[in-house]
Write a protein that holds these residues in place. Structure first.
Motif: not given
Length: 191
Positions: A121-128, A149-152, A176-182
């Motif tokens: 939720s705090r945000g994981i940055t690119r390259g992780n 569940s709450t990731v934009p 569940a995870v792909e909408p976050a753009g991962v």
């Protein structure tokens, strides 16, 4: 004496040239993958996760976030884990006096779920790289889904999420995870 010195000098100059021309290249042998642990042995899981992480680190700039989900205790109801996966949608139930899944879950799982939700939720940055793994695939899938569940939508582009579990859980975790753009990667733990 001069002829011996010359012979040694010639030998010193010629032998390295001969040795260089006969240089045999050692074949590059890729290490065999470490087998998926079938017990709760942390040492075996650490070796396995280090191996899997090493195989998926291309483009990753930092140490991976690893979430090793503990198996359910014998007295724990499987429904509690399923409730954790739906926790984001169950907010109205908590307002009606339901204490939620945290009262029935074991402490290790609850702490790991809180940590994963906080990290994501705090945000994981690119390259992780985020790795979700555990002996119980359904439980691991539930924790992964609850974490996202709450990731934009689109907020984690450039982040790789690795789910290690059963093929039966792959599609619901992916959804569940792909909408976050991962970048989602599935590793079948049956292999």
């Amino acid at each position: 004496m001069k002829s011996i010195t010359r012979a040694l000098l010639v030998a010193c100059l010629v032998l390295p040239a001969i040795a260089c021309s006969k240089k045999e290249e050692a074949p590059q042998v890729e290490a065999a993958p470490v087998a998926v642990p079938t017990t709760e042995d942390k040492t075996a899981w650490n070796a396995y996760l280090n191996d899997v992480a090493g195989r998926h680190m291309e483009g990753v700039n930092n140490s991976p976030y690893v979430y090793l989900v503990p198996p359910a205790s014998a007295d724990q109801a499987p429904a509690a884990d399923a409730a954790a996966a739906q926790e984001g949608a169950d907010a109205p139930a908590a307002a009606t006096g339901d204490t939620g899944p945290t009262m029935t879950m074991d402490g290790n799982y609850e702490r790991l779920l809180d940590k994963a939700k906080t990290d994501v939720s705090r945000g994981i940055t690119r390259g992780n790289l985020l790795i979700f793994a555990g002996l119980d695939s359904a439980r691991t899938a539930n924790l992964t889904i609850a974490s996202f569940s709450t990731v934009p939508a689109g907020s984690m582009k450039g982040v790789r999420v690795l789910f290690i579990g059963a093929a039966a859980d792959n599609e619901r975790v992916k959804a569940a995870v792909e909408p976050a753009g991962v970048e989602y990667v599935f590793v079948d733990n049956a292999a």
